[in-house]
Design a protein around this motif. Sequence first.
Motif, PDB file in Angstrom:
ATOM      1  N   SER A  22       0.652  -1.424   0.130  1.00  0.00           N
ATOM      2  CA  SER A  22       0.070   0.169   0.112  1.00  0.00           C
ATOM      3  C   SER A  22       1.024   1.451   0.105  1.00  0.00           C
ATOM      4  N   ALA A  45       0.527   3.322  -3.283  1.00  0.00           N
ATOM      5  CA  ALA A  45      -0.159   4.586  -3.263  1.00  0.00           C
ATOM      6  C   ALA A  45       0.491   5.703  -2.338  1.00  0.00           C
ATOM      7  N   CYS A  82      -8.233   9.428  -3.066  1.00  0.00           N
ATOM      8  CA  CYS A  82      -7.080   9.013  -3.457  1.00  0.00           C
ATOM      9  C   CYS A  82      -6.678   9.834  -5.012  1.00  0.00           C
ATOM     10  N   CYS A 142      -5.343   8.296  -8.567  1.00  0.00           N
ATOM     11  CA  CYS A 142      -5.096   6.844  -8.286  1.00  0.00           C
ATOM     12  C   CYS A 142      -5.685   6.281  -9.550  1.00  0.00           C
ATOM     13  N   GLN A 202      -3.923   1.078  -7.413  1.00  0.00           N
ATOM     14  CA  GLN A 202      -4.516   1.862  -6.107  1.00  0.00           C
ATOM     15  C   GLN A 202      -5.711   1.261  -5.600  1.00  0.00           C
TER      16      GLN A 202
END
Length: 593
Positions: free
Chosen positions: A121, A125, A270, A273, A277
């Motif tokens: 993660s 991201a 996000c 993304c 992601q």
Amino acid sequence: MPRKHTLEQRELANVASLNQSPGKGPAMGNWDTDRRASYEDAPGGLGEGVNTISSSSNPLQPPDTPSEEPFTTYFDSKIPIPEDEKHSCFSFRKLWAFTGPGFLMSIAYLDPGNIESDLQSGAIAGFKLLWVLMLATIIGLLLQRLAARLGVVTGLHLAEVCNRQYQKVPRIILWLMVELAIIGSDMQEVIGSAIAINLLSVGKIPLWGGVLITIADTFVFLFLDKYGLRKLEAFFGFLITIMALTFGYEYVTVRPNQGQLLRGLFVPGCPGCGTPQLEQAVGIVGAVIMPHNMYLHSALVKSRQVNRANKREVQEANKYFFIESCIALFVSFIINIFVVTVFAEAFFEKTNGDVHRVCGNTSSPHVSLFPNNNQTLEVDIYKGGVVLGCYFGPAALYIWAIGILAAGQSSTMTGTYSGQFVMEGFLNLRWSRFARVLLTRSIAITPTLFVAIFQDVEHLTGMNDFLNVLMSLQLPFALIPVLTFTSLPSVMNDFANGWFWKIGGGVLILLICSINMYFVVAYVMSLNHLALYVGAAVLSIIYLSFVAYLGWLCLIALGLSFLACGQSRSLGFAAHPELFLLDNVDADTTIPR
């Protein structure tokens, strides 16, 4: 002391008590004792019809027969709860007495699968998915609350309740599905420990050697509870402390940006993304909420002495177990944040070429792991330790490996407990302790050993993706039953879920299962093979049919009784669950501890 009854006399007395008017039943103390002795000594599960004890035609032996060794649960003793009249609302002494099960449960939030999800993660991201991790942990806490309440109120863990409430065929299918989840989780945990041993030995101990070492020391550690349950819980606390210190060291060494950390936690979204992601966000939810953990937590809470005939004590136990779970999951959440932010700060948007050059400059023996190209860096537990060693020195690599070893070892042990409870609950095993441990370990370890022998330590990412999909598929087989039984007044009595928990729990479970199904579909689509598509379609029909069956029973338990269509006897619920479970709870009745 009540007179000793034969098992048949107990059941006649219990059936007669059901015919009495509410509030005029026998004294709860003696009734509860007799009733527990009945179901703990019954060798079979619930049958259909009036006979709710066993479908066997053989006469049952009295539980007090001196020639038969008494069958004990996995925990041979229970922790007493001290009285504290000075602090009626909250007592730290009582909280300390209840502390333990929640921390063992929280280890599933710190297993190698979670650690790998955390580092991926951060690398994929950055800090943007921290709020997903926090939300998944909160949802997990609420679901664990239901599992703990089931164990406290009924005195039975989830597998035992499933055994007594579902019909034979669904019960067997459910057991097989949960066993698959435990095997998948166990493979990740054992291989995580083996990878840590490989890193600590500088590659001298191969993966299969690490698996054998993990199997051996797991057997040794599992018998620590023979020296006292509190010592076992203290050992798990020690392993959690090691994880906090090792991953905390990495956090202090890397020094992540605190502003980005707080923004990632409290600002959902996000920006920028894409599909990787999104899939990683789904993977976080799947890694955090583990199916076997519901069965584990509902069993662990039985290790405390709680008089289930006293409503006040049951309420108190529910309160302290929930507080302890909050503290335990907060600790696990902080440790997970350490891992995510370390890789978000140090390796977000890094390429294989970047890492190749740094590892080459430090003369790392693992430089060949990273091709000299511009593709985005992909890391797992093994490569994560290597890149930490390349960027922050050998100490960072070895401390990382120690943390992974603690995570793998502790989660392997709790996974073993889960296997014990699930197999004993669904199959009502009456074997010796060693035989039960040997069987459950063999079922989970055998495929792991084959993988370790034929798979290289540097190429395990594909297997981990498959195991994550496998566990995602099993999630409904823990969440649906726990919501079903905690919503049944015949099972939970005054502690059955209210409408808020029924609706909220149903929505949460539907959301989690939908998210995990998206993850499964995305994985199958990535295989790019027609035969696999056809096979997946056939299995999906069978799988969804069984999930729909469990969901149908759950909706009836939630109050949609019209779905029963008048066929209440064939729904799979026991005709008289009150024979085994808490019935008229009397707040004024107390039993001396």
